[in-house]
Design a protein around this motif. Structure first.
Motif, PDB file in Angstrom:
ATOM      1  N   HIS A  17       0.859  -1.171   0.000  1.00  0.00           N
ATOM      2  CA  HIS A  17       0.000   0.000   0.000  1.00  0.00           C
ATOM      3  C   HIS A  17       0.887   1.210   0.000  1.00  0.00           C
TER       4      HIS A  17
ATOM      5  N   GLN B 219      -8.666  -2.825  -4.816  1.00  0.00           N
ATOM      6  CA  GLN B 219      -7.306  -2.602  -5.294  1.00  0.00           C
ATOM      7  C   GLN B 219      -7.211  -1.304  -6.052  1.00  0.00           C
TER       8      GLN B 219
ATOM      9  N   ASP C  18      -7.479   1.744  -3.735  1.00  0.00           N
ATOM     10  CA  ASP C  18      -6.228   1.916  -2.992  1.00  0.00           C
ATOM     11  C   ASP C  18      -5.152   2.488  -3.883  1.00  0.00           C
ATOM     12  N   THR C  19      -5.027   1.924  -5.084  1.00  0.00           N
ATOM     13  CA  THR C  19      -3.943   2.348  -5.962  1.00  0.00           C
ATOM     14  C   THR C  19      -4.131   3.797  -6.377  1.00  0.00           C
TER      15      THR C  19
ATOM     16  N   SER D  27      -1.577   6.603  -4.999  1.00  0.00           N
ATOM     17  CA  SER D  27      -0.551   7.033  -5.941  1.00  0.00           C
ATOM     18  C   SER D  27      -0.479   8.539  -6.028  1.00  0.00           C
TER      19      SER D  27
ATOM     20  N   LEU E  28      -7.365   0.133 -14.569  1.00  0.00           N
ATOM     21  CA  LEU E  28      -6.554   1.271 -14.148  1.00  0.00           C
ATOM     22  C   LEU E  28      -6.304   2.213 -15.311  1.00  0.00           C
TER      23      LEU E  28
ATOM     24  N   PRO F 296      -0.446   6.277 -12.531  1.00  0.00           N
ATOM     25  CA  PRO F 296       0.031   4.906 -12.364  1.00  0.00           C
ATOM     26  C   PRO F 296      -0.411   4.021 -13.524  1.00  0.00           C
TER      27      PRO F 296
ATOM     28  N   ALA G  36      -0.344  -0.257 -14.775  1.00  0.00           N
ATOM     29  CA  ALA G  36      -0.176  -1.587 -14.182  1.00  0.00           C
ATOM     30  C   ALA G  36       0.192  -2.612 -15.227  1.00  0.00           C
TER      31      ALA G  36
ATOM     32  N   VAL H  71       2.351  -2.129 -10.203  1.00  0.00           N
ATOM     33  CA  VAL H  71       1.895  -0.822 -10.643  1.00  0.00           C
ATOM     34  C   VAL H  71       3.030   0.162 -10.459  1.00  0.00           C
TER      35      VAL H  71
ATOM     36  N   VAL I 257       4.178   1.753  -7.045  1.00  0.00           N
ATOM     37  CA  VAL I 257       2.964   2.132  -6.332  1.00  0.00           C
ATOM     38  C   VAL I 257       2.372   0.927  -5.632  1.00  0.00           C
ATOM     39  N   SER I 258       2.415  -0.204  -6.328  1.00  0.00           N
ATOM     40  CA  SER I 258       1.843  -1.376  -5.685  1.00  0.00           C
ATOM     41  C   SER I 258       2.420  -2.637  -6.272  1.00  0.00           C
TER      42      SER I 258
ATOM     43  N   TYR J 132       1.331  -6.556  -6.039  1.00  0.00           N
ATOM     44  CA  TYR J 132       0.296  -7.390  -5.450  1.00  0.00           C
ATOM     45  C   TYR J 132       0.468  -8.799  -5.951  1.00  0.00           C
TER      46      TYR J 132
END
Lengths: 195, 308
Positions: free
Chosen positions: A153, B126, B129-130, B134, B171, B225, B227, B256, B264-265, B267
């Motif tokens: 996160h 997701q 959050d992203t 970001s 995204l 961002p 992905a 990402v 940024v992420s 996962y």
């Protein structure tokens, strides 16, 4: 965090592949009802569970959050694994989860509490395999080095992510030693559950 | 079942390709992987063709259609609607963004009206959050009157064709919709309430003349961002999987990166295969390339829009 395991029960839920066992994870938050973020935890836990011995059965794992002091997902994963071992379900590996976060000034903190988690700019949940080797071998690829799961996160630089990994591994191996010792002492008392 | 199980080579020479693909999907893909190619003739690290169309929904304040792959149908539709609301007390200068991801039954045979897909809430969370972490959108830009009025942005993303790598497409569509977004003109009327001004009337503006009144403005986006989802299978890394590949090889990893190549992420929701450091490095390198491709696509489509 309390985890309970029921199963294997007969039948797969929702007509899933009858050649594999099915894992169902139910997440009960401390307050409120199951919402979207809970579904994310469920999916992560589902992918953690690694076993395929009893086809066409369902094993249910129920996680109840008693107290949320940061690092919710790693705690749940550790609890779920412990419960699975306690239930005697056949597992390929055990997983060990930790949480690592990046503070504003570039420092890396392990295992943050809730207040720390909200203040840092990024955090990473990592799940490694539980291994017997407590001293990590130098270099080379071995089973113990693989990441099972990683959820991040917040924004961080790629190098920061790798330094979190490096710091996280020794912490995970310490944690895995602790868990193994707990199981051994428990199994000593109860011979039917000896691994 | 058809032939006996003695050697895939015997079976494959006797069976048609399609039948082999259905009956032994894993072996079908593995034989392709041995030659470093995939069933749709892509190389392992190559993503599918992507295209974007901005302004797909005329009535929305911002919208975009993202198409990944060469099917005729576009993959994702993103639309933004804006509404004025009072901001929260702790953040009187900031607006709010609500992101929702829907998978209607049109997208895939496994989704039916009574049973929503499991992936939908996960991708939705997701995504939100992203996008929020970001820092692509500066919430302070969404503020109108400090403490009294701010914009609430509703972003809805509809999956029209679920063909693998849903998060990537979603995204991209979201970023494109935000770059197309034009904040409508508003004015403060006598009751102290904000009213949306229609384009024709010019003489209706009362009292406070906020800069928003002048013209529709666009949001400033920084650090968009992008992905890339990869599948890990034994020692192969496949970028941008199709739905078929995703269902057979279960270990996904989504990376990402933003335009300044910060992470940024990352996962990786577990799965049978483990990720070693070298694998993660490779995936990140693939993502960097993809970020450049996607940035180009996005900039081209923005230029196309502005020409109109």
């Amino acid at each position: 965090m309390i985890a309970a395991v029921y199963g294997p029960k007969a039948g797969t839920r929702k007509n899933e592949n009858p050649e594999k066992a099915c894992i169902e994870v139910i997440w009960k938050p401390k307050t409120g009802q199951s919402g979207k973020s809970e579904r994310e935890y469920e999916m992560t836990l589902q992918s953690i569970c690694l076993l395929n011995v009893h086809p066409n059965t369902t094993t249910s794992i129920v996680i109840q959050v008693v107290n949320d002091d940061g690092a919710l997902l790693p705690c749940a994963i550790n609890a779920a694994c412990a419960a699975l071992v306690d239930a005697g379900t056949p597992l390929k590996h055990l997983a060990v989860a930790i949480c690592c976060c990046m503070a504003e000034n570039g420092q890396i903190l392990l295992d943050p509490s809730k207040i720390e988690e909200q203040k840092v700019k990024a955090f990473v949940y990592l799940v490694f395999l539980n291994s017997i080797v407590s001293i990590l071998p130098e270099g080379g690829k071995s089973m113990e080095h693989g990441i099972l799961t990683s959820v991040t996160h917040g924004v961080m630089a790629v190098d920061d992510y790798f330094s979190c990994l490096k710091l996280g591994r020794p912490a995970a191996s310490e944690l895995s030693d602790f868990i193994r010792n707990c199981f051994k002492s428990k199994a000593g008392n109860d011979p039917s559950k000896a691994a | 079942m058809g032939g006996s199980t003695n050697g895939a080579t015997d079976l494959s020479s006797e069976m048609e390709v399609d039948a082999f693909r259905r009956l032994f999907p894993l072996r079908f893909h593995e034989r392709h992987l041995l030659e470093s190619v995939r069933p749709d003739a892509r190389s392992l690290g190559k993503a599918r063709e992507t295209s974007l169309a901005l302004g797909a929904v005329a009535s929305a304040d911002g919208s975009a259609l993202a198409k990944i792959g060469c099917t005729v149908n576009p993959t994702m539709l993103a639309a933004i609607k804006m509404e004025v609301m009072t901001p929260a007390k702790e953040t009187p200068d900031e607006g709010c963004v609500a992101i929702d991801f829907h998978m209607p039954p049109i997208c895939s045979p496994i989704v039916r009206p009574g049973r929503p897909a499991e992936a939908a809430p996960v991708v939705s969370k997701q995504l939100s959050d992203t996008i929020i972490s970001s820092g692509m959108i500066d919430l302070k830009e969404l503020s109108l009157v400090s403490g009294k009025a701010a914009w609430m942005v509703y972003l809805d993303i509809y999956c029209l064709d679920a063909d693998g790598a849903l998060f990537d497409a979603a995204l991209l569509a979201a970023a494109a919709a935000f770059s197309h977004l034009q904040i409508p003109v508003v004015s403060l009327n006598d009751d102290g309430r904000i009213v949306v001004v229609s384009k024709e009337n010019g003489g209706d503006k009362k009292e406070k003349n906020k800069p928003v009144n002048e013209e529709k403005r666009k949001l400033k986006l920084k650090n968009i961002p992008f992905a890339l989802t990869c599948i890990l299978h034994k020692k192969y890394i496949l970028a941008d999987p199709t739905a078929e590949e995703e269902s057979i090889m279960e270990t996904l990893i989504t990376i990402v990166l933003d335009s300044s190549c910060q992470l940024v992420s990352l996962y990786k929701p577990g799965g049978p295969a483990l990720a070693y450091e070298s694998v993660v490095q490779d995936c990140i390198a693939l993502s960097r390339q993809r970020v450049k491709e996607l940035q180009k696509v996005l900039n081209e489509s923005i230029l196309d829009m502005e020409v109109d």
